[in-house]
Write an enzyme that holds these catalytic residues in place. Structure first.
Site, mmCIF file in Angstrom:
data_model
loop_
_atom_site.group_PDB
_atom_site.id
_atom_site.type_symbol
_atom_site.label_atom_id
_atom_site.label_comp_id
_atom_site.label_asym_id
_atom_site.label_seq_id
_atom_site.Cartn_x
_atom_site.Cartn_y
_atom_site.Cartn_z
ATOM 1 N N PHE A 121 0.859 -1.186 0.000
ATOM 2 C CA PHE A 121 0.000 0.000 0.000
ATOM 3 C C PHE A 121 0.892 1.231 0.000
ATOM 4 C CE2 PHE A 121 -2.131 3.122 2.849
ATOM 5 C CZ PHE A 121 -3.405 3.207 2.327
ATOM 6 N N ILE A 155 7.079 2.280 2.853
ATOM 7 C CA ILE A 155 6.142 1.295 2.306
ATOM 8 C C ILE A 155 6.503 -0.105 2.813
ATOM 9 C CG2 ILE A 155 5.063 0.430 0.224
ATOM 10 C CD1 ILE A 155 4.769 3.505 0.818
ATOM 11 N N ARG A 267 12.524 -14.280 39.858
ATOM 12 C CA ARG A 267 13.658 -13.475 40.324
ATOM 13 C C ARG A 267 13.559 -13.252 41.839
ATOM 14 N NH1 ARG A 267 18.883 -11.738 39.795
ATOM 15 N NH2 ARG A 267 19.110 -9.498 40.188
ATOM 16 N N GLU A 362 -0.110 4.171 10.464
ATOM 17 C CA GLU A 362 -1.574 4.206 10.310
ATOM 18 C C GLU A 362 -2.180 5.440 10.969
ATOM 19 O OE1 GLU A 362 -2.973 2.060 8.426
ATOM 20 O OE2 GLU A 362 -1.362 0.623 8.290
#
Length: 379
Positions: A121, A155, A267, A362
């Site tokens: 895209f 891209i 731990r 996005e």
């Protein structure tokens, strides 16, 4: 959200694959920046690359919730693998599924669903990021062809894509976001060049590169949808893509949390596991709470899209919350692991670096707030 049996099965299949095949190589690929070709091919065979592709074109034709579950489980082990699956499905395949002609679907979707080649895209440019309407790439009609010129940036999957959906200005007189169209550009077209892969902070095994188009001639029938409607199409695509990034971020947060929780139980300091100290216990509680909130937002966005209801605002909320949760949780995971968290001995430092992209790609967190705010003010 209650998952059905099929969704649970798909989630388990993705989880098993991620732990068996991705976990052993994730750190090495992050260090080298090598693209996981073998795993991508196998994910194609499992159907993960055709999640949003209808069965008649070789895909699974699955619901968006199942797709998000796959992305989440893969990202919990490796963000680069998760992003590869997400970008291919939601940014590459989805526009063709929704907008493509029958001929376009028959040509491009079966190999994409099978993992034989990826789809990509191309929207972002040097001067058109958050301002996507600032596209300067042009497409000029020349008989029965279009001729494209311009550059694109950031891209995903570009070196491994068989075709890339590109935005270009087709009406130079139109202002702003008007006069932009979408095209399917085969990557073997003369004049189309994928440049050098970017050297990134995180998501290093994911393929990201700029594109150059110099007099790229494509047949007129590779126009995607209607001429001049490209900006609208790409905004629709990004709405779905935000669900994908929310799922990637959710997976990264979950993976970091699992690591921190297991470490805190094992731990020992001052004679007892550090999980028994309130300072650590409170961090774990905050991490778990933020993850659960992100999960509910993400799954609700999926439900709305699956039901055919408006989902753009919920997708923006899910993307915003999940990406910032990923940053919060990975940071706290490093803190719980202390010096070990700052080294490559454990995956949390890689997850921290990977998570940062989720607040940018996005649409940045700031853009998500604009989308959400404008929706609220319009009510």
């Amino acid at each position: 959200m209650q998952l059905n049996e099929n969704q649970k099965m798909i989630r388990q299949m993705a989880r098993d694959f991620a732990r068996a095949k991705i976990a052993p190589v994730a750190a090495k690929l992050d260090h080298s920046g090598e693209f996981p070709e073998a795993n991508v091919r196998e994910m194609g065979q499992l159907g993960f690359l055709g999640m949003v592709v209808p069965e008649q074109y070789g895909g699974l034709g699955g619901d968006i919730t199942s797709y998000a579950l796959v992305v989440e489980e893969i990202s919990a082990v490796c963000g680069s693998h998760g992003l590869t699956v997400a970008a291919h499905n939601s940014l590459g395949c989805w526009p063709l599924v929704e907008l493509g002609t029958e001929e376009q679907k028959q040509r491009f979707l079966p190999p994409a669903a099978a993992g034989e080649s990826l789809l990509s895209f191309g929207l972002t440019e040097a001067g058109a990021g958050s301002d996507a309407g600032g596209t300067r790439t042009t497409a000029v009609r020349d008989g029965d062809h279009w001729v494209l010129n311009g550059t694109k940036m950031w891209i995903t999957n570009s070196h491994y894509a068989g075709a890339i959906v590109i935005t270009a200005k087709t009406d130079p007189e139109a202002e702003g976001s008007h006069g932009i169209s979408a095209f399917i550009v085969p990557t073997d077209t003369p004049g189309f060049t994928v440049e050098k892969k970017e050297d990134k902070l995180g998501m290093r095994a994911s393929d990201t590169a700029p594109l150059t188009l110099e007099d790229v001639r494509i047949p007129a029938d590779l126009l995607l949808g209607e001429e001049g409607e490209g900006f609208k199409y790409f905004m629709m695509t990004l709405d779905g893509g935000r669900i994908s990034i929310a799922a990637v971020a959710l997976g990264l947060a979950e993976g970091a949390y699992r690591t921190a929780l297991a470490y805190a139980k094992e731990r020992v300091q001052f004679g007892k596991p550090i999980a028994s100290f309130q300072a650590v216990e409170f961090m774990l509680a905050d991490m778990a709470t933020q993850i659960q909130a992100s999960r509910q937002l993400t799954y609700e966005a999926c439900r709305l899209k699956d039901c055919g209801e408006p989902y753009a605002q919920m997708a923006a909320m899910a993307k915003l919350h999940s990406s910032e949760t990923a940053m919060f949780v990975t940071d706290k995971a490093i803190q719980i692991l202390g010096g070990y968290g700052y080294t490559r001995e454990y995956p949390v430092e890689r997850m921290y670096r990977d998570a940062k992209l989720c607040t940018i790609g996005e649409g940045t967190s700031e853009i998500q707030r604009m989308v959400i705010g404008r929706y609220e003010l319009s009510q």
